[in-house]
Motif scaffolding. Structure first.
Motif, PDB file in Angstrom:
ATOM      1  N   GLU A  26       1.119   3.973  -3.058  1.00  0.00           N
ATOM      2  CA  GLU A  26       0.848   5.396  -2.832  1.00  0.00           C
ATOM      3  C   GLU A  26       2.024   6.258  -3.315  1.00  0.00           C
ATOM      4  N   CYS A  27       3.245   5.842  -3.030  1.00  0.00           N
ATOM      5  CA  CYS A  27       4.424   6.586  -3.504  1.00  0.00           C
ATOM      6  C   CYS A  27       4.442   6.650  -5.033  1.00  0.00           C
ATOM      7  N   ALA A  32       0.839  -1.201   0.000  1.00  0.00           N
ATOM      8  CA  ALA A  32       0.000   0.000   0.000  1.00  0.00           C
ATOM      9  C   ALA A  32       0.874   1.251   0.000  1.00  0.00           C
ATOM     10  N   GLU A  33       1.923   1.263   0.803  1.00  0.00           N
ATOM     11  CA  GLU A  33       2.840   2.403   0.819  1.00  0.00           C
ATOM     12  C   GLU A  33       3.550   2.561  -0.524  1.00  0.00           C
ATOM     13  N   ARG A  41       1.823   6.229  -7.105  1.00  0.00           N
ATOM     14  CA  ARG A  41       0.656   6.963  -7.589  1.00  0.00           C
ATOM     15  C   ARG A  41       0.849   8.469  -7.479  1.00  0.00           C
ATOM     16  N   VAL A  42       1.349   8.934  -6.347  1.00  0.00           N
ATOM     17  CA  VAL A  42       1.543  10.365  -6.124  1.00  0.00           C
ATOM     18  C   VAL A  42       2.495  10.952  -7.170  1.00  0.00           C
TER      19      VAL A  42
END
Length: 161
Positions: free
Chosen positions: A15-16, A11-12, A18-19
């Motif tokens: 997110e990294c 998940a982390e 995707r951002v």
């Protein structure tokens, strides 16, 4: 595998990626797609995971990932030069921004004194950079594969954080 720990790490990672609007690709040999499966267990992974090439045979490593046959002949599939070429090749093949490649000896057979069962090479690539690392895991075939997946994810986190 501690699925809760892996889920949090993925998940982390997602997110990294995707951002920053980056895509990830994987090139897997000894893990046989386990890393790709683990990544795609996360909802929304299609936003940041481009795909994977499971290159179990040397012919597929050469044909689909561009690993030079002479590098395979000279160093063997479980080697630093091969995983570096795999990581760069999957970036080129998929158009991703970040990649990881894994090649190893999961066992219980196939080991040698120079490359015992549990020897796994990984490489991470991103524009203009690559790095590789050798691991020596222990345990059963499934345990070596699981440890490889976790190490690959941790290495990716080191790249994208």
């Amino acid at each position: 595998m501690d699925m809760h720990l892996i889920s949090r790490a993925v998940a982390e990672l997602g997110e990294c990626l995707r951002v920053e609007e980056n895509l990830l690709a994987t090139a897997e040999s000894c893990t046989g797609g386990l890393l790709a499966s683990t990544l795609t267990d996360t909802p929304g992974s299609s936003e940041w995971f481009a795909g994977s090439v499971v290159a179990y045979s040397n012919e597929v490593k050469a044909r689909l990932l561009g690993v030079p046959p002479e590098v395979l002949d000279e160093h063997g599939a479980v080697s630093e030069p091969v995983v570096l070429a795999m990581a760069e090749g999957v970036l080129k093949a998929t158009g991703a921004h970040v990649s990881v490649a894994i090649s190893g000896i999961a066992g219980p057979t196939g080991g040698t004194p120079e490359k015992p069962v549990g020897t796994v090479w990984m490489a991470w690539a991103w524009p203009g950079k690559t790095r590789a690392r050798r691991y020596n895991f222990s345990g059963s075939r499934s345990e070596v594969k699981a440890q490889s997946v976790m190490a690959a994810i941790n290495g990716l986190l080191g790249v994208v954080r």
